[in-house]
Design a protein around this motif. Structure first.
Motif, PDB file in Angstrom:
ATOM      1  N   LEU A 173      -0.488   3.570   0.204  1.00  0.00           N
ATOM      2  CA  LEU A 173      -0.364   2.205  -0.498  1.00  0.00           C
ATOM      3  C   LEU A 173      -2.644   2.348  -0.707  1.00  0.00           C
ATOM      4  CD1 LEU A 173       0.609  -0.443  -0.238  1.00  0.00           C
ATOM      5  CD2 LEU A 173      -0.205  -0.712   2.252  1.00  0.00           C
ATOM      6  N   LYS A 174      -2.417   1.421  -1.908  1.00  0.00           N
ATOM      7  CA  LYS A 174      -3.766   1.927  -2.680  1.00  0.00           C
ATOM      8  C   LYS A 174      -4.198   0.850  -1.963  1.00  0.00           C
ATOM      9  CE  LYS A 174      -6.195   2.235  -7.090  1.00  0.00           C
ATOM     10  NZ  LYS A 174      -6.395   3.505  -8.341  1.00  0.00           N
ATOM     11  N   ASP A 175      -3.659  -0.667  -2.145  1.00  0.00           N
ATOM     12  CA  ASP A 175      -3.908  -1.822  -2.674  1.00  0.00           C
ATOM     13  C   ASP A 175      -3.019  -3.188  -1.511  1.00  0.00           C
ATOM     14  OD1 ASP A 175      -6.484  -3.741  -2.681  1.00  0.00           O
ATOM     15  OD2 ASP A 175      -5.067  -4.457  -4.150  1.00  0.00           O
ATOM     16  N   PHE A 176      -3.304  -4.151  -1.076  1.00  0.00           N
ATOM     17  CA  PHE A 176      -2.881  -5.212  -0.437  1.00  0.00           C
ATOM     18  C   PHE A 176      -3.631  -6.151  -0.390  1.00  0.00           C
ATOM     19  CE2 PHE A 176      -1.608  -6.999   3.703  1.00  0.00           C
ATOM     20  CZ  PHE A 176      -0.091  -7.910   2.908  1.00  0.00           C
ATOM     21  N   ALA A 177      -3.162  -7.028  -1.170  1.00  0.00           N
ATOM     22  CA  ALA A 177      -3.930  -8.379  -1.322  1.00  0.00           C
ATOM     23  C   ALA A 177      -2.329  -9.875  -1.788  1.00  0.00           C
ATOM     24  CB  ALA A 177      -4.494  -8.198  -2.868  1.00  0.00           C
ATOM     25  N   LEU A 178      -3.050 -11.009  -1.804  1.00  0.00           N
ATOM     26  CA  LEU A 178      -2.666 -11.548  -2.098  1.00  0.00           C
ATOM     27  C   LEU A 178      -2.721 -12.066  -3.420  1.00  0.00           C
ATOM     28  CD1 LEU A 178      -3.941 -14.767   0.026  1.00  0.00           C
ATOM     29  CD2 LEU A 178      -1.876 -13.104   0.653  1.00  0.00           C
ATOM     30  N   GLY A 196       1.515 -24.065   2.127  1.00  0.00           N
ATOM     31  CA  GLY A 196       2.778 -22.147   1.928  1.00  0.00           C
ATOM     32  C   GLY A 196       3.561 -22.184   0.482  1.00  0.00           C
ATOM     33  N   PRO A 197       3.768 -21.541   0.255  1.00  0.00           N
ATOM     34  CA  PRO A 197       4.345 -20.403   0.459  1.00  0.00           C
ATOM     35  C   PRO A 197       3.234 -18.987   0.403  1.00  0.00           C
ATOM     36  CG  PRO A 197       5.881 -20.388  -0.908  1.00  0.00           C
ATOM     37  CD  PRO A 197       5.205 -22.098  -0.558  1.00  0.00           C
ATOM     38  N   VAL A 198       3.238 -17.941   1.129  1.00  0.00           N
ATOM     39  CA  VAL A 198       1.886 -17.446   0.933  1.00  0.00           C
ATOM     40  C   VAL A 198       2.746 -15.146  -0.155  1.00  0.00           C
ATOM     41  CG1 VAL A 198       0.359 -15.574   1.600  1.00  0.00           C
ATOM     42  CG2 VAL A 198       1.220 -17.830   2.821  1.00  0.00           C
ATOM     43  N   HIS A 199       2.042 -15.397  -1.147  1.00  0.00           N
ATOM     44  CA  HIS A 199       2.576 -14.158  -2.275  1.00  0.00           C
ATOM     45  C   HIS A 199       1.807 -12.829  -1.844  1.00  0.00           C
ATOM     46  CE1 HIS A 199       5.155 -17.404  -3.448  1.00  0.00           C
ATOM     47  NE2 HIS A 199       4.334 -17.868  -4.057  1.00  0.00           N
ATOM     48  N   PHE A 200       2.562 -11.848  -0.955  1.00  0.00           N
ATOM     49  CA  PHE A 200       1.477 -10.647  -1.243  1.00  0.00           C
ATOM     50  C   PHE A 200       2.174  -9.796  -2.043  1.00  0.00           C
ATOM     51  CE2 PHE A 200       2.363 -12.156   3.449  1.00  0.00           C
ATOM     52  CZ  PHE A 200       1.378 -12.310   3.403  1.00  0.00           C
ATOM     53  N   GLY A 201       1.063  -8.920  -2.621  1.00  0.00           N
ATOM     54  CA  GLY A 201       1.066  -7.934  -3.328  1.00  0.00           C
ATOM     55  C   GLY A 201       0.837  -6.620  -3.005  1.00  0.00           C
ATOM     56  N   TYR A 235       8.601   1.538   2.027  1.00  0.00           N
ATOM     57  CA  TYR A 235       9.238   0.607   2.466  1.00  0.00           C
ATOM     58  C   TYR A 235       8.378   0.959   3.495  1.00  0.00           C
ATOM     59  CZ  TYR A 235      10.822   4.161   5.711  1.00  0.00           C
ATOM     60  OH  TYR A 235      10.996   5.458   7.234  1.00  0.00           O
ATOM     61  N   GLY A 236       8.823  -0.527   4.280  1.00  0.00           N
ATOM     62  CA  GLY A 236       7.889  -0.999   5.600  1.00  0.00           C
ATOM     63  C   GLY A 236       8.260  -3.059   5.938  1.00  0.00           C
ATOM     64  N   VAL A 237       6.691  -3.053   7.238  1.00  0.00           N
ATOM     65  CA  VAL A 237       6.931  -4.555   7.179  1.00  0.00           C
ATOM     66  C   VAL A 237       5.410  -5.016   6.683  1.00  0.00           C
ATOM     67  CG1 VAL A 237       8.874  -3.878   8.713  1.00  0.00           C
ATOM     68  CG2 VAL A 237       6.629  -3.825   9.757  1.00  0.00           C
ATOM     69  N   ILE A 238       5.699  -6.218   6.906  1.00  0.00           N
ATOM     70  CA  ILE A 238       4.249  -6.949   6.468  1.00  0.00           C
ATOM     71  C   ILE A 238       4.383  -7.397   8.186  1.00  0.00           C
ATOM     72  CG2 ILE A 238       2.618  -8.685   5.912  1.00  0.00           C
ATOM     73  CD1 ILE A 238       3.576  -8.118   3.184  1.00  0.00           C
ATOM     74  N   GLU A 239       3.097  -7.269   9.344  1.00  0.00           N
ATOM     75  CA  GLU A 239       3.336  -7.893  10.667  1.00  0.00           C
ATOM     76  C   GLU A 239       2.638  -9.069  10.190  1.00  0.00           C
ATOM     77  OE1 GLU A 239       3.147  -6.047  13.968  1.00  0.00           O
ATOM     78  OE2 GLU A 239       1.358  -6.158  13.982  1.00  0.00           O
ATOM     79  N   LEU A 287       1.830   4.065 -10.988  1.00  0.00           N
ATOM     80  CA  LEU A 287       1.526   3.049  -9.992  1.00  0.00           C
ATOM     81  C   LEU A 287       2.743   1.922  -9.266  1.00  0.00           C
ATOM     82  CD1 LEU A 287      -2.917   2.004 -10.845  1.00  0.00           C
ATOM     83  CD2 LEU A 287      -1.436   3.195  -8.790  1.00  0.00           C
ATOM     84  N   ARG A 288       2.528   1.817  -8.924  1.00  0.00           N
ATOM     85  CA  ARG A 288       3.790   0.821  -8.403  1.00  0.00           C
ATOM     86  C   ARG A 288       3.591  -0.686  -7.680  1.00  0.00           C
ATOM     87  NH1 ARG A 288       9.962   0.029  -8.488  1.00  0.00           N
ATOM     88  NH2 ARG A 288      10.609  -1.949  -8.963  1.00  0.00           N
ATOM     89  N   LEU A 289       3.896  -1.861  -8.375  1.00  0.00           N
ATOM     90  CA  LEU A 289       3.752  -3.634  -7.261  1.00  0.00           C
ATOM     91  C   LEU A 289       4.389  -4.146  -6.485  1.00  0.00           C
ATOM     92  CD1 LEU A 289       1.285  -5.061  -6.973  1.00  0.00           C
ATOM     93  CD2 LEU A 289       1.767  -6.595  -8.772  1.00  0.00           C
ATOM     94  N   ARG A 290       4.281  -4.223  -5.710  1.00  0.00           N
ATOM     95  CA  ARG A 290       6.114  -4.660  -5.164  1.00  0.00           C
ATOM     96  C   ARG A 290       5.317  -6.240  -4.503  1.00  0.00           C
ATOM     97  NH1 ARG A 290      10.023  -3.774  -1.740  1.00  0.00           N
ATOM     98  NH2 ARG A 290      11.164  -5.713  -1.465  1.00  0.00           N
ATOM     99  N   GLU A 291       5.837  -6.863  -5.008  1.00  0.00           N
ATOM    100  CA  GLU A 291       5.794  -8.817  -4.259  1.00  0.00           C
ATOM    101  C   GLU A 291       6.748  -8.861  -3.807  1.00  0.00           C
ATOM    102  OE1 GLU A 291       4.682 -11.073  -8.252  1.00  0.00           O
ATOM    103  OE2 GLU A 291       3.358  -9.581  -8.848  1.00  0.00           O
ATOM    104  N   ILE A 292       6.152  -9.761  -2.520  1.00  0.00           N
ATOM    105  CA  ILE A 292       6.874 -10.741  -1.735  1.00  0.00           C
ATOM    106  C   ILE A 292       5.967 -11.769  -1.326  1.00  0.00           C
ATOM    107  CG2 ILE A 292       6.335  -9.062   0.028  1.00  0.00           C
ATOM    108  CD1 ILE A 292       9.577  -9.121   0.986  1.00  0.00           C
ATOM    109  N   SER A 293       7.361 -12.489  -1.267  1.00  0.00           N
ATOM    110  CA  SER A 293       6.551 -13.990  -0.701  1.00  0.00           C
ATOM    111  C   SER A 293       6.684 -14.080   1.274  1.00  0.00           C
ATOM    112  CB  SER A 293       7.274 -14.380  -1.294  1.00  0.00           C
ATOM    113  OG  SER A 293       6.909 -14.977  -2.312  1.00  0.00           O
ATOM    114  N   TRP A 294       5.811 -15.213   1.288  1.00  0.00           N
ATOM    115  CA  TRP A 294       6.401 -15.811   3.333  1.00  0.00           C
ATOM    116  C   TRP A 294       6.680 -17.161   2.384  1.00  0.00           C
ATOM    117  CZ3 TRP A 294       2.218 -16.820   7.406  1.00  0.00           C
ATOM    118  CH2 TRP A 294       2.830 -17.485   8.463  1.00  0.00           C
TER     119      TRP A 294
END
Length: 337
Positions: A208-213, A223-228, A242-246, A270-277
């Motif tokens: 995992l190279k980076d974790f950001a909004l 909200g909502p909050v968007h993670f990358g 795979y995994g979780v965001i706590e 590199l593969r960017l995965r975007e997911i929202s809260w």
């Protein structure tokens, strides 16, 4: 003379039966000749065609599944089934072409099609198709067998390609083609990915190279909050992290756990995965921690970030309420004096 009359009589009386018998024989002969030929014509197709339950006209076509992940030893083969469904509203011809694919360092591109070029993890010469074109009436679905065969001298590692299914469409026949010149022909194309792994010793690596909004706005009003999540695959085979965001609030309490379903990352990419809260009503300081399993050897990467959610309307109203209470208190004190 009587005997001749009797012979003629018997012959005339037996003619209808004789004709009926000849007719039945001809029918049996036609059945024996035509039915096998019809069955032979049906068996000429090296794939199955069936009628879909939903006959609605959607103006598109379906191809599935979207991805095959196979593990094949050198010198062995494996057969899978690809389906193509016609929902265009008319009879269409669909062409099938195989291209190699690679990953990319550009996060906007999940995979890169190589056309006629051969990729470093080539697969196109190992995919065998029974046909290169399929004609389907509206509402029909074809089930096409695809065989993946690896040479005996195949080295351990990954092989990656895409089976592209395309058809010609005329936009002037579509409802949403107001801005397209009449007579223009557009090629509609859908691809199915093939990820083939050959067992053996090979280089596996990623993190995992980076974790950001996304976008990087760490002060927001709701909200909502968007993670990358940016995953870097440095190995020679694809990975499925795979995994979780706590997510914790300002008091350190866990308020949400966002599941991260597996997503693929091709070798050297590199593969960017975007997911929202999706929660909208938020307030205060929050800390999000991504816990991502790399997809091999049960290695988990962790990265955290902090963001603040402040609704300025609520702050303004609260501040105004405090000012009003302070003013009323001052007025009351002065009256007592």
């Amino acid at each position: 003379m009587k005997q001749n009359y009797l012979s003629v009589y018997l012959l005339q009386s037996s003619l209808p039966r004789l004709r009926l018998g000849v007719g039945l024989c001809l029918l049996v002969l036609v059945w024996l000749v035509l039915v096998p030929s019809v069955r032979a014509q049906e068996s000429v197709l090296p794939y199955r065609v069936e009628k879909m339950s939903d006959q609605s006209v959607m103006g598109d076509f379906m191809v599935g599944p979207g991805k095959f992940e196979l593990s094949i030893a050198p010198g062995e083969s494996q057969e899978v089934e690809l389906f193509i469904g016609n929902r265009m509203g008319s009879t269409r011809a669909f062409s099938l072409v195989v291209e190699d694919v690679v990953g990319s360092s550009d996060t906007e591109q999940t995979v890169v099609l190589l056309g006629n070029d051969t990729g470093p993890y080539t697969l196109k010469d190992y995919l065998q198709l029974p046909v290169t074109e399929v004609t389907l009436e509206h509402g029909q679905r074809a089930r096409i067998p695809v065989t993946v065969s690896l040479p005996a001298d195949t080295e351990p590692g990954g092989h990656y390609g895409s089976l592209l299914v395309s058809t010609l469409t005329r936009p002037e026949l579509e409802d949403n083609a107001d801005n397209v010149d009449a007579g223009t022909t557009v090629v509609s194309q859908i691809g199915t990915l093939f990820f083939v792994t050959t067992p053996g010793d090979t280089t596996t690596g990623g993190e995992l190279k980076d974790f950001a909004l996304v976008p990087p706005e760490y002060f927001m009003t709701s909200g909502p909050v968007h993670f990358g999540l940016l995953f870097n695959n440095t190995g020679l085979i694809h990975l499925n992290p795979y995994g979780v965001i706590e997510i914790k609030n300002m008091f350190g309490e866990i308020v949400e756990i966002v599941e991260l379903d597996p997503w693929f990352a091709l070798p050297q990419s590199l593969r960017l995965r975007e997911i929202s809260w999706p929660k909208e009503r938020l307030f205060g300081k929050y800390t999000a921690t991504a816990k991502v399993n790399r997809g091999y050897e049960d290695i988990v990467d962790e990265q955290s970030l902090t963001f603040f959610v402040v609704d300025w309307r609520f702050v303004t109203l609260s501040f105004g309420t405090l000012v009003m209470l302070w003013w009323l208190y001052r007025v009351r004190v002065r009256r007592k004096i």
